[in-house]
Design a protein around this motif. Structure first.
Motif, PDB file in Angstrom:
ATOM      1  N   LYS A  65       0.826  -1.214   0.000  1.00  0.00           N
ATOM      2  CA  LYS A  65       0.000   0.000   0.000  1.00  0.00           C
ATOM      3  C   LYS A  65       0.860   1.264   0.000  1.00  0.00           C
ATOM      4  O   LYS A  65       0.645   2.175  -0.801  1.00  0.00           O
ATOM      5  N   SER A  66       1.858   1.272   0.925  1.00  0.00           N
ATOM      6  CA  SER A  66       2.683   2.474   1.023  1.00  0.00           C
ATOM      7  C   SER A  66       3.524   2.656  -0.235  1.00  0.00           C
ATOM      8  O   SER A  66       3.651   3.773  -0.753  1.00  0.00           O
ATOM      9  N   THR A  67       4.069   1.548  -0.749  1.00  0.00           N
ATOM     10  CA  THR A  67       4.871   1.631  -1.978  1.00  0.00           C
ATOM     11  C   THR A  67       4.002   2.131  -3.130  1.00  0.00           C
ATOM     12  O   THR A  67       4.436   2.934  -3.965  1.00  0.00           O
ATOM     13  N   LEU A  78       6.476   7.616   1.989  1.00  0.00           N
ATOM     14  CA  LEU A  78       6.009   6.741   3.062  1.00  0.00           C
ATOM     15  C   LEU A  78       6.998   5.596   3.256  1.00  0.00           C
ATOM     16  O   LEU A  78       7.506   5.063   2.269  1.00  0.00           O
ATOM     17  N   PRO A  79       7.269   5.215   4.499  1.00  0.00           N
ATOM     18  CA  PRO A  79       8.187   4.099   4.707  1.00  0.00           C
ATOM     19  C   PRO A  79       7.549   2.774   4.297  1.00  0.00           C
ATOM     20  O   PRO A  79       6.338   2.605   4.427  1.00  0.00           O
ATOM     21  N   SER A  80       8.364   1.846   3.796  1.00  0.00           N
ATOM     22  CA  SER A  80       7.839   0.518   3.449  1.00  0.00           C
ATOM     23  C   SER A  80       8.914  -0.509   3.764  1.00  0.00           C
ATOM     24  O   SER A  80      10.097  -0.204   3.742  1.00  0.00           O
ATOM     25  N   THR A  85       4.649  -2.497   8.573  1.00  0.00           N
ATOM     26  CA  THR A  85       5.346  -1.227   8.692  1.00  0.00           C
ATOM     27  C   THR A  85       4.467  -0.075   9.140  1.00  0.00           C
ATOM     28  O   THR A  85       4.732   0.586  10.129  1.00  0.00           O
ATOM     29  N   THR A  86       3.407   0.183   8.347  1.00  0.00           N
ATOM     30  CA  THR A  86       2.602   1.364   8.630  1.00  0.00           C
ATOM     31  C   THR A  86       1.829   1.152   9.924  1.00  0.00           C
ATOM     32  O   THR A  86       1.076   0.192  10.038  1.00  0.00           O
ATOM     33  N   THR A  87       2.065   2.047  10.883  1.00  0.00           N
ATOM     34  CA  THR A  87       1.443   1.840  12.187  1.00  0.00           C
ATOM     35  C   THR A  87       0.383   2.874  12.501  1.00  0.00           C
ATOM     36  O   THR A  87      -0.407   2.679  13.394  1.00  0.00           O
ATOM     37  N   LEU A 166      -5.555   8.126   1.786  1.00  0.00           N
ATOM     38  CA  LEU A 166      -5.192   7.570   3.086  1.00  0.00           C
ATOM     39  C   LEU A 166      -4.366   6.311   2.959  1.00  0.00           C
ATOM     40  O   LEU A 166      -4.785   5.360   2.290  1.00  0.00           O
ATOM     41  N   ASP A 167      -3.199   6.301   3.586  1.00  0.00           N
ATOM     42  CA  ASP A 167      -2.432   5.068   3.704  1.00  0.00           C
ATOM     43  C   ASP A 167      -2.805   4.468   5.049  1.00  0.00           C
ATOM     44  O   ASP A 167      -2.719   5.125   6.083  1.00  0.00           O
ATOM     45  N   THR A 168      -3.236   3.209   5.012  1.00  0.00           N
ATOM     46  CA  THR A 168      -3.730   2.604   6.252  1.00  0.00           C
ATOM     47  C   THR A 168      -2.823   1.446   6.664  1.00  0.00           C
ATOM     48  O   THR A 168      -2.170   0.850   5.818  1.00  0.00           O
TER      49      THR A 168
HETATM   50 MG   LIG Z   1       2.436   0.563   4.720  1.00  0.00          MG
END
Ligand SMILES: [Mg+2]
Ligand SMILES: Nc1nc2c(ncn2[C@@H]2O[C@H](COP(=O)(O)OP(=O)(O)OP(=O)(O)O)[C@@H](O)[C@H]2O)c(=O)[nH]1
Length: 614
Positions: A65-67, A78-80, A85-87, A166-168
């Motif tokens: 998702k983030s990538t 966004l970090p991946s 990862t995504t918190t 939104l990145d979830t």
């Molecule tokens: Mg993520």
């Protein structure tokens, strides 16, 4: 071409028309004593009034998702990573320059942190062995819990103006994040991008999530993206695409599936090189998204309130209005008799309902105990693997390599365990609810509330409240802490060993010493791993048991609240009818005419809402 002035005028006009229809419906609901319908209508109107357009990117963890969002923006914002990862929820909005803003749960904001701060905050890296760094890490975790979301302003496509992307976190992530995604983010989103992985062709958990939580939320636009497509060759990809398309067709007919490689596109865009194959596929998605944002966005903004309004028209007619009319059909003595009978039925229904609820609770509690037992076995397996890896890898690997090995081995097991735990919980919840379904329905019919359970599909929708309280954060911490402990143990052991080597210089002594030291080190490390992995099991189980108990009480409370709410609506209708009929005994015809005219007006609203339907 951008949205024209005329489109904007038409949109505003149509929105006003829907607002008016919903407002009249709400007034009629008030006249029919239907408080719960009035409440639902007020929530729909406030969504309709908001000008924001929210697109949520959802999917299980590591789907990319983030990538994917990074690829859309052409920047690594966004970090991946391979591990979850995504918190926190991250909101990307159009802005002049890239800027990171923290919004705390208490309503306060912290403006403009740097990109590096953002990365280390969202995906903190566990320090190896430094006490002060560890303290800092703990502080970050505490700070993270207080953050409600991060807002990133970033300049991207003009069609994205007014859009919130939104990145979830992964939908199979920890409580309470998933609950927030399910109950807050998805229902408030105007469109959803559902990320799948070409390597795991639409799992059962994803199907359930999609059906019960996304499709049921009346989202007007859904994009299905098959990421990680570069991991398959063309024929494998075609096969996977056709399997997924078939499965999707069963619940979301006409859904289009975009096969992409977010990573390849991001890489190419960062290096400003063309990756022709993946770029072209990604562009297909981007063009469809841009088309949607430019030409269909506003229409889609109106579709959902229309659908919801139509559903409430139906509920108002079949519920309170019919009840009023039925009651009106009897004369006062008849009505009083009906009232006594209804009271009796309500009481009986409520008794039947509570005894079934008690049985359901017992079943769910037993289900939780069964899962805890299985979970315990699996956690021991994870510990065995972690220690097994150490045993195999110790001779030839450095402590860093050992750390990496353990992380890789244990991370994949944990992912699997995550999925399993999710499935077990969902199955336990489903089977308990299904076994209670018939009795609860009977109790409802007895109380005069109709056969369906609170207007939602009992088993699947209630299972929504249930998510896996697993271990990721803690385990990641433990894996790293285990590895760090290894490092700590290794240094004091290796140091005298080096001195002895210099002193004696003899190869045999060196070998002998090395073997002994390594054996000692091995024993200590193993002990430390045993402690780290096995001694945490009771705690993990406790956490699961606690989370399950919370779920059970949530489910029970939701059932009870819904039952009580609807019963209260019905009682209010009775009381109001009684009062009105007493007052208007002389002229019941006028009361009948009032109801008749209300029914006609609800019909008109329904017709009005249908007229806007495409
Ligand atoms: Mg993520
Ligand atoms: N081969 C390949 N790897 C990808 C692709 N997209 C993402 N990845 C990798 O998959 C891993 C997970 O990517 P993320 O973007 O962190 O995934 P995510 O869905 O945001 O994960 P969470 O935030 O943990 O839920 C990373 O190592 C990415 O580099 C892709 O299209 N192809």
């Amino acid at each position: 071409m951008k949205t024209s002035h005329l489109d904007l005028l038409l949109f505003a006009e149509e929105r006003e028309r829907i607002r008016f229809l919903l407002q009249s419906l709400s007034e009629m609901a008030a006249q029919l004593d239907a408080a719960s319908i009035q409440q639902a209508l007020s929530a729909i109107r406030s969504n309709l009034d908001s000008d924001d357009f929210q697109i949520a990117v959802v999917g299980e963890f590591s789907r990319g998702k983030s990538t994917f969002i990074n690829a859309l923006m052409g920047a690594k914002i966004l970090p991946s990573s391979v591990a979850p990862t995504t918190t926190v929820l991250t909101e990307i909005v159009h802005g002049g320059a890239t800027e990171f803003l923290l919004c705390y749960r208490d309503g306060s904001e912290e403006a403009s942190i740097s990109a590096a701060e953002f990365n280390s905050l969202i995906a903190p890296v566990e320090p190896a062995d430094d006490d002060s760094e560890r303290r800092e890490f703990q502080q970050r975790l505490t700070q993270l819990q207080k953050i409600e979301r991060v807002v990133i302003r970033h300049p991207f496509g003009v069609e994205h103006q007014g859009v919130r992307l939104l990145d979830t976190p992964g939908t199979n992530d920890l409580d309470p994040m998933r609950e927030q995604i399910t109950f807050d983010i998805i229902p408030r989103s105007d469109a959803v991008v559902f990320l799948l992985s070409a390597r795991q062709a639409l799992t059962e958990t994803e199907m359930n999530f999609l059906r019960d939580r996304v499709l049921s939320a009346d989202i007007s636009k859904l994009f299905f993206v098959l990421n990680h497509s570069d991991r398959l060759n063309e024929s494998e990809l075609q096969e996977v695409t056709s399997v997924i398309s078939q499965r999707l067709a069963s619940i979301a007919p006409g859904a289009k599936l975009y096969s992409v490689s977010a990573r390849a596109v991001l890489r190419a865009r960062l290096q400003q090189q063309e990756d022709l194959e993946w770029e072209a596929r990604f562009r297909t998605f981007e063009e469809d998204l841009a088309h949607f944002l430019l030409f269909e966005r506003m229409d889609s903004k109106l579709t959902r309130p229309r659908m919801q309004g139509l559903r409430l028209c139906e509920q108002l007619i079949t519920g309170p209005l019919t009840c009023h009319k039925t009651l009106l059909g009897s004369d006062l003595p008849g009505l009083l008799a009906a009232e006594t009978e209804a009271n009796h039925r309500w009481k009986e229904g409520a008794t039947a309902f509570s005894s079934e609820i008690a049985r359901l609770r017992r079943n769910l509690e037993q289900g939780g105990r069964d899962i805890a037992l299985k979970l315990r076995g699996e956690l021991h397996k994870v510990a065995d693997v972690a220690i097994g890896v150490l045993r195999q890898g110790y001779k030839e690997l450095s402590s860093e390599q050992i750390q990496q090995r353990i992380e890789e081995e244990v991370a994949s097991l944990q992912r699997l365990l995550h999925v399993k735990l999710n499935d077990w919980q969902e199955a336990a919840m489903r089977s308990s609810l299904e076994s209670s379904h018939a009795q609860i329905s009977e109790a409802l019919i007895l109380s005069g509330l109709g056969p369906e359970i609170f207007g939602f599909k009992c088993s699947s929708e209630i299972a929504q409240t249930l998510e896996e309280p697993l271990l990721t954060g803690e385990h990641q911490f433990l894996i790293r802490a285990g590895a760090a402990a290894m490092g700590l143990i290794f240094i004091p052991i290796a140091f005298p060993f080096a001195i002895a080597t210099g002193w004696f210089g003899g190869g045999r002594i060196l070998d002998w010493l090395e073997n002994r030291r390594r054996e000692e080190m091995m024993a200590k490390v193993r002990l430390s791993l045993e402690e780290r992995y096995r001694s945490t099991i009771p705690n993990t189980l406790k956490r699961f048991e606690h989370a399950w108990a919370m779920k059970v009480s949530d489910v029970i409370q939701a059932l009870e609240a819904s039952f009580e709410g609807r019963l209260a609506d019905l009682k209010a209708v009775h009381t109001a009818s009684l009062a009105r009929i007493r007052a208007a005994e002389a002229d019941r015809a006028s009361e009948y005419a009032r109801l008749q005219s209300l029914e006609t007006r609800v019909g008109e609203v329904r017709h009005g809402l249908e007229r806007g339907r495409r």
